[in-house]
Scaffold this motif. Structure first.
Motif, PDB file in Angstrom:
ATOM      1  N   TYR A  27       0.858  -1.183   0.000  1.00 13.49           N
ATOM      2  CA  TYR A  27       0.000   0.000   0.000  1.00 13.49           C
ATOM      3  C   TYR A  27       0.898   1.238   0.000  1.00 13.49           C
ATOM      4  O   TYR A  27       1.739   1.404   0.899  1.00 13.49           O
ATOM      5  CB  TYR A  27      -0.907  -0.014   1.234  1.00 13.49           C
ATOM      6  CG  TYR A  27      -1.770   1.218   1.386  1.00 13.49           C
ATOM      7  CD1 TYR A  27      -3.097   1.225   0.939  1.00 13.49           C
ATOM      8  CD2 TYR A  27      -1.261   2.382   1.972  1.00 13.49           C
ATOM      9  CE1 TYR A  27      -3.874   2.368   1.071  1.00 13.49           C
ATOM     10  CE2 TYR A  27      -2.037   3.525   2.093  1.00 13.49           C
ATOM     11  CZ  TYR A  27      -3.344   3.504   1.642  1.00 13.49           C
ATOM     12  OH  TYR A  27      -4.116   4.638   1.764  1.00 13.49           O
ATOM     13  N   PHE A  28       0.760   2.115  -0.985  1.00 20.79           N
ATOM     14  CA  PHE A  28       1.611   3.306  -1.108  1.00 20.79           C
ATOM     15  C   PHE A  28       0.967   4.477  -0.379  1.00 20.79           C
ATOM     16  O   PHE A  28      -0.126   4.923  -0.748  1.00 20.79           O
ATOM     17  CB  PHE A  28       1.831   3.674  -2.582  1.00 20.79           C
ATOM     18  CG  PHE A  28       2.775   2.753  -3.297  1.00 20.79           C
ATOM     19  CD1 PHE A  28       2.388   1.457  -3.655  1.00 20.79           C
ATOM     20  CD2 PHE A  28       4.061   3.155  -3.610  1.00 20.79           C
ATOM     21  CE1 PHE A  28       3.255   0.604  -4.319  1.00 20.79           C
ATOM     22  CE2 PHE A  28       4.942   2.308  -4.278  1.00 20.79           C
ATOM     23  CZ  PHE A  28       4.538   1.032  -4.631  1.00 20.79           C
ATOM     24  N   LYS A  29       1.640   4.982   0.633  1.00 22.04           N
ATOM     25  CA  LYS A  29       1.121   6.101   1.437  1.00 22.04           C
ATOM     26  C   LYS A  29       1.499   7.443   0.801  1.00 22.04           C
ATOM     27  O   LYS A  29       2.370   7.501  -0.070  1.00 22.04           O
ATOM     28  CB  LYS A  29       1.723   6.044   2.848  1.00 22.04           C
ATOM     29  CG  LYS A  29       1.464   4.732   3.566  1.00 22.04           C
ATOM     30  CD  LYS A  29       1.786   4.828   5.035  1.00 22.04           C
ATOM     31  CE  LYS A  29       3.264   4.775   5.328  1.00 22.04           C
ATOM     32  NZ  LYS A  29       3.567   4.722   6.765  1.00 22.04           N
ATOM     33  N   ASP A  30       0.874   8.497   1.296  1.00 20.52           N
ATOM     34  CA  ASP A  30       1.218   9.849   0.827  1.00 20.52           C
ATOM     35  C   ASP A  30       2.341  10.467   1.656  1.00 20.52           C
ATOM     36  O   ASP A  30       2.737  11.596   1.409  1.00 20.52           O
ATOM     37  CB  ASP A  30      -0.011  10.770   0.883  1.00 20.52           C
ATOM     38  CG  ASP A  30      -0.949  10.538  -0.300  1.00 20.52           C
ATOM     39  OD1 ASP A  30      -0.503   9.933  -1.292  1.00 20.52           O
ATOM     40  OD2 ASP A  30      -2.119  10.957  -0.220  1.00 20.52           O
ATOM     41  N   ASP A  31       2.837   9.733   2.645  1.00 24.97           N
ATOM     42  CA  ASP A  31       3.868  10.297   3.536  1.00 24.97           C
ATOM     43  C   ASP A  31       5.197  10.460   2.796  1.00 24.97           C
ATOM     44  O   ASP A  31       5.633   9.547   2.096  1.00 24.97           O
ATOM     45  CB  ASP A  31       4.110   9.383   4.741  1.00 24.97           C
ATOM     46  CG  ASP A  31       2.851   9.162   5.554  1.00 24.97           C
ATOM     47  OD1 ASP A  31       1.759   9.213   4.968  1.00 24.97           O
ATOM     48  OD2 ASP A  31       2.961   8.934   6.766  1.00 24.97           O
ATOM     49  N   ALA A  32       5.796  11.602   2.982  1.00 25.67           N
ATOM     50  CA  ALA A  32       7.142  11.838   2.434  1.00 25.67           C
ATOM     51  C   ALA A  32       8.088  12.072   3.605  1.00 25.67           C
ATOM     52  O   ALA A  32       7.754  12.806   4.548  1.00 25.67           O
ATOM     53  CB  ALA A  32       7.139  13.052   1.517  1.00 25.67           C
ATOM     54  N   THR A  33       9.249  11.432   3.544  1.00 23.80           N
ATOM     55  CA  THR A  33      10.258  11.672   4.588  1.00 23.80           C
ATOM     56  C   THR A  33      11.605  11.878   3.903  1.00 23.80           C
ATOM     57  O   THR A  33      11.826  11.410   2.779  1.00 23.80           O
ATOM     58  CB  THR A  33      10.397  10.488   5.567  1.00 23.80           C
ATOM     59  OG1 THR A  33      10.838   9.341   4.833  1.00 23.80           O
ATOM     60  CG2 THR A  33       9.110  10.165   6.287  1.00 23.80           C
ATOM     61  N   ALA A  34      12.473  12.603   4.581  1.00 21.12           N
ATOM     62  CA  ALA A  34      13.836  12.791   4.066  1.00 21.12           C
ATOM     63  C   ALA A  34      14.771  12.949   5.251  1.00 21.12           C
ATOM     64  O   ALA A  34      14.317  13.190   6.374  1.00 21.12           O
ATOM     65  CB  ALA A  34      13.910  14.023   3.168  1.00 21.12           C
ATOM     66  N   PHE A  35      16.074  12.823   4.962  1.00 21.69           N
ATOM     67  CA  PHE A  35      17.110  12.944   5.994  1.00 21.69           C
ATOM     68  C   PHE A  35      16.791  12.011   7.166  1.00 21.69           C
ATOM     69  O   PHE A  35      16.675  12.436   8.314  1.00 21.69           O
ATOM     70  CB  PHE A  35      17.242  14.406   6.451  1.00 21.69           C
ATOM     71  CG  PHE A  35      17.360  15.367   5.306  1.00 21.69           C
ATOM     72  CD1 PHE A  35      18.403  15.244   4.392  1.00 21.69           C
ATOM     73  CD2 PHE A  35      16.426  16.375   5.111  1.00 21.69           C
ATOM     74  CE1 PHE A  35      18.511  16.105   3.312  1.00 21.69           C
ATOM     75  CE2 PHE A  35      16.524  17.238   4.018  1.00 21.69           C
ATOM     76  CZ  PHE A  35      17.565  17.106   3.125  1.00 21.69           C
ATOM     77  N   ASN A  36      16.599  10.732   6.819  1.00 28.79           N
ATOM     78  CA  ASN A  36      16.317   9.702   7.816  1.00 28.79           C
ATOM     79  C   ASN A  36      15.121  10.088   8.694  1.00 28.79           C
ATOM     80  O   ASN A  36      15.160   9.964   9.912  1.00 28.79           O
ATOM     81  CB  ASN A  36      17.573   9.417   8.655  1.00 28.79           C
ATOM     82  CG  ASN A  36      17.555   8.014   9.222  1.00 28.79           C
ATOM     83  OD1 ASN A  36      16.727   7.189   8.830  1.00 28.79           O
ATOM     84  ND2 ASN A  36      18.445   7.756  10.157  1.00 28.79           N
ATOM     85  N   ALA A  37      14.061  10.568   8.031  1.00 30.80           N
ATOM     86  CA  ALA A  37      12.770  10.901   8.659  1.00 30.80           C
ATOM     87  C   ALA A  37      12.816  12.126   9.574  1.00 30.80           C
ATOM     88  O   ALA A  37      11.874  12.373  10.322  1.00 30.80           O
ATOM     89  CB  ALA A  37      12.176   9.692   9.379  1.00 30.80           C
ATOM     90  N   GLN A  38      13.899  12.926   9.493  1.00 35.35           N
ATOM     91  CA  GLN A  38      13.901  14.172  10.274  1.00 35.35           C
ATOM     92  C   GLN A  38      12.971  15.204   9.634  1.00 35.35           C
ATOM     93  O   GLN A  38      12.438  16.071  10.313  1.00 35.35           O
ATOM     94  CB  GLN A  38      15.315  14.745  10.340  1.00 35.35           C
ATOM     95  CG  GLN A  38      16.222  13.969  11.287  1.00 35.35           C
ATOM     96  CD  GLN A  38      17.670  14.405  11.129  1.00 35.35           C
ATOM     97  OE1 GLN A  38      17.949  15.580  10.958  1.00 35.35           O
ATOM     98  NE2 GLN A  38      18.576  13.458  11.161  1.00 35.35           N
ATOM     99  N   LYS A  39      12.787  15.129   8.317  1.00 34.28           N
ATOM    100  CA  LYS A  39      11.847  16.018   7.619  1.00 34.28           C
ATOM    101  C   LYS A  39      10.676  15.147   7.153  1.00 34.28           C
ATOM    102  O   LYS A  39      10.892  14.117   6.522  1.00 34.28           O
ATOM    103  CB  LYS A  39      12.562  16.646   6.415  1.00 34.28           C
ATOM    104  CG  LYS A  39      11.715  17.603   5.592  1.00 34.28           C
ATOM    105  CD  LYS A  39      12.558  18.235   4.486  1.00 34.28           C
ATOM    106  CE  LYS A  39      11.664  18.907   3.468  1.00 34.28           C
ATOM    107  NZ  LYS A  39      11.738  20.323   3.406  1.00 34.28           N
ATOM    108  N   LYS A  40       9.459  15.584   7.482  1.00 30.48           N
ATOM    109  CA  LYS A  40       8.281  14.764   7.172  1.00 30.48           C
ATOM    110  C   LYS A  40       7.159  15.638   6.648  1.00 30.48           C
ATOM    111  O   LYS A  40       7.005  16.773   7.098  1.00 30.48           O
ATOM    112  CB  LYS A  40       7.724  14.103   8.449  1.00 30.48           C
ATOM    113  CG  LYS A  40       8.522  12.998   9.004  1.00 30.48           C
ATOM    114  CD  LYS A  40       7.747  12.376  10.157  1.00 30.48           C
ATOM    115  CE  LYS A  40       8.698  11.680  11.097  1.00 30.48           C
ATOM    116  NZ  LYS A  40       8.112  11.198  12.292  1.00 30.48           N
TER     117      LYS A  40
END
Ligand code: UDP
Length: 253
Positions: A27-40
């Motif tokens: 299931y593909f979520k709309d959540d975006a994360t970057a920098f090891n989830a420090q930016k969400k």
């Protein structure tokens, strides 16, 4: 939605038990994360776009004979895939210097590399997915030498295929990451491309303008991520030609 067993929840996807043994629903979520989830953030429509783009790329791999986990898309956000044991490595292929490699080695972003460079990172969020060498991989038994030969061959075949597909729509494939799964056919085991292939895991630059059409738009606050991914999907013919401002992308078959 019928109740079903959740197997794993990651940053961008949730995995559920599939309808038949040996299958999984991604299931593909709309959540975006970057920098090891420090930016969400939540980017409306990203999951739909990545589901369709990953379907497109995996079907392409199948059509040129590169084994992968994709079985079929189920709906706008879900696809059925073959269950596999994920090799605990992120396999990165680079054609042009960018991101961590440009930083680490002090090479200007966009420099053409003399040959494709394949790197391996250990899949471990707590450690921030550190770069590892084949010595580490052999010493700690994350993959055998035969596995590494097969992984290198798969990675370079995917690179040739994806580079060509993107070039045909005026996009430069700067780099990408794939994950590899181990499947068992009777007594034999083989390795296949798993996880996803999408603008979340590739660097894609417009050939003419250099405009970024990938997750760097989110990482570096360069504008609308949905617009960038919709542009990739539109050029590949995966999305309707109805402009890039759809908040609810729809599939045209
Ligand atoms: N990548 C990814 N997941 C990761 C790390 C990297 O999909 O956890 C992709 C990234 O999108 C890029 C390529 O792998 O296309 C190389 O990433 P890099 O090592 O430059 O790291 P980054 O700059 O993204 O931190």
């Amino acid at each position: 939605m019928a109740r079903r067993k959740k197997i794993y929840e990651g940053k961008a996807k949730t995995l559920f038990e599939g309808p038949e043994p040996g299958t999984i629903v991604q299931y593909f979520k709309d959540d975006a994360t970057a920098f090891n989830a420090q930016k969400k953030d939540v980017i409306e429509g990203k999951g739909v776009l990545n589901n369709m783009l990953s379907e497109y790329f995996m079907n392409g791999l199948t059509n040129v004979g590169i084994p992968n986990h994709f079985i079929r898309r189920l709906n706008m956000r879900e696809q059925l895939v073959r269950a596999c044991e994920i090799v605990p490595l992120e396999v990165i292929v680079r054609n042009f210097a960018a991101g961590s490699m440009a930083q680490r080695l002090g090479i200007e972003e966009g420099t053409t590399l003399p040959r494709p460079v394949v790197e391996y990172c250990l899949k471990d969020d707590k450690l921030g997915d550190p770069l590892v060498t084949e010595e580490h991989i052999a010493a700690f038994g994350w993959a055998s030498q035969q596995d590494m030969d097969d992984i290198l061959s798969l990675a370079l075949r995917v690179n040739d295929f994806l580079s060509g597909v993107m070039y045909a729509v005026d996009i430069k494939l700067v780099d990408f990451k794939i994950e590899i799964g181990r499947v068992y056919d009777g007594d034999f085991q083989r390795l296949i491309v798993a996880d996803e292939i999408s603008p979340d895991s590739c660097r894609l630059w417009d050939i003419e303008t250099g405009k970024k059409l990938d997750k760097d738009v989110f990482r570096r606050d360069l504008g609308s991520l949905t617009d960038a991914y919709t542009e990739v999907a539109r050029r590949l013919g995966v999305m309707p030609k109805g402009g890039t401002h759809m908040t609810r992308p729809t599939l045209v078959n």
